[in-house]
Design a protein around this motif. Sequence first.
Motif, PDB file in Angstrom:
ATOM      1  N   MET A   1       0.846  -1.169   0.000  1.00 13.58           N
ATOM      2  CA  MET A   1       0.000   0.000   0.000  1.00 13.58           C
ATOM      3  C   MET A   1       0.898   1.242   0.000  1.00 13.58           C
ATOM      4  SD  MET A   1      -2.929   1.124   2.781  1.00 13.58           S
ATOM      5  CE  MET A   1      -4.108  -0.087   2.274  1.00 13.58           C
ATOM      6  N   THR A   2       0.612   2.124  -0.903  1.00 15.66           N
ATOM      7  CA  THR A   2       1.386   3.357  -0.996  1.00 15.66           C
ATOM      8  C   THR A   2       0.945   4.316   0.102  1.00 15.66           C
ATOM      9  OG1 THR A   2      -0.167   4.505  -2.439  1.00 15.66           O
ATOM     10  CG2 THR A   2       1.497   3.097  -3.509  1.00 15.66           C
ATOM     11  N   PRO A   3       1.773   5.306   0.433  1.00 18.86           N
ATOM     12  CA  PRO A   3       1.352   6.297   1.421  1.00 18.86           C
ATOM     13  C   PRO A   3       0.039   6.984   1.032  1.00 18.86           C
ATOM     14  CG  PRO A   3       3.701   6.470   1.066  1.00 18.86           C
ATOM     15  CD  PRO A   3       3.177   5.495   0.049  1.00 18.86           C
ATOM     16  N   LYS A   4      -0.129   7.282  -0.245  1.00 15.56           N
ATOM     17  CA  LYS A   4      -1.356   7.935  -0.702  1.00 15.56           C
ATOM     18  C   LYS A   4      -2.568   7.032  -0.442  1.00 15.56           C
ATOM     19  CE  LYS A   4      -3.470  10.101  -4.731  1.00 15.56           C
ATOM     20  NZ  LYS A   4      -3.318  10.479  -6.121  1.00 15.56           N
ATOM     21  N   GLU A   5      -2.437   5.742  -0.745  1.00 15.89           N
ATOM     22  CA  GLU A   5      -3.528   4.790  -0.512  1.00 15.89           C
ATOM     23  C   GLU A   5      -3.813   4.637   0.981  1.00 15.89           C
ATOM     24  OE1 GLU A   5      -2.917   1.789  -4.309  1.00 15.89           O
ATOM     25  OE2 GLU A   5      -1.693   1.517  -2.515  1.00 15.89           O
ATOM     26  N   TYR A   6      -2.750   4.618   1.762  1.00 19.07           N
ATOM     27  CA  TYR A   6      -2.903   4.496   3.215  1.00 19.07           C
ATOM     28  C   TYR A   6      -3.693   5.670   3.778  1.00 19.07           C
ATOM     29  CZ  TYR A   6      -1.714   4.554   8.158  1.00 19.07           C
ATOM     30  OH  TYR A   6      -1.788   4.595   9.521  1.00 19.07           O
ATOM     31  N   PHE A   7      -3.325   6.876   3.406  1.00 16.75           N
ATOM     32  CA  PHE A   7      -4.012   8.051   3.928  1.00 16.75           C
ATOM     33  C   PHE A   7      -5.441   8.156   3.396  1.00 16.75           C
ATOM     34  CE2 PHE A   7       0.428   9.426   4.708  1.00 16.75           C
ATOM     35  CZ  PHE A   7       0.316   9.533   6.087  1.00 16.75           C
TER      36      PHE A   7
END
Length: 111
Positions: free
Chosen positions: A1-7
């Motif tokens: 999971m990318t940081p963007k997806e996580y947030f």
Amino acid sequence: MTPKEYFAQIAKESAERPAIRAAGLEALQRLVPIAQRDSGQSHTIGRFLLGLYNGVAYPFNLVELRGLDTPLFEDCLSVLRLDRRPEQEVHEYFKGGDAIWADFRKRWGKQ
């Protein structure tokens, strides 16, 4: 999971939290009186609630949920969602919750 997806996931969960809280509290209000009775489903629900209260002292086998009627099963899932990101301990949602859970420990804690 990318940081963007996580947030994005965190933001989604935050937006859903009020509905999860409302459904979980309504379900908890239905489950506690059932756990105070003497039936097979009472046993399962009592053990489930004890597991949320203290899973180390009162482990709960999730397979037991299979024996519940569908509405009770769904209520347990709603309470589990509520407790996933706990705002307070499960017994603290009730006036006299310490006494209620003490009764659960006596009834269902040694099974």
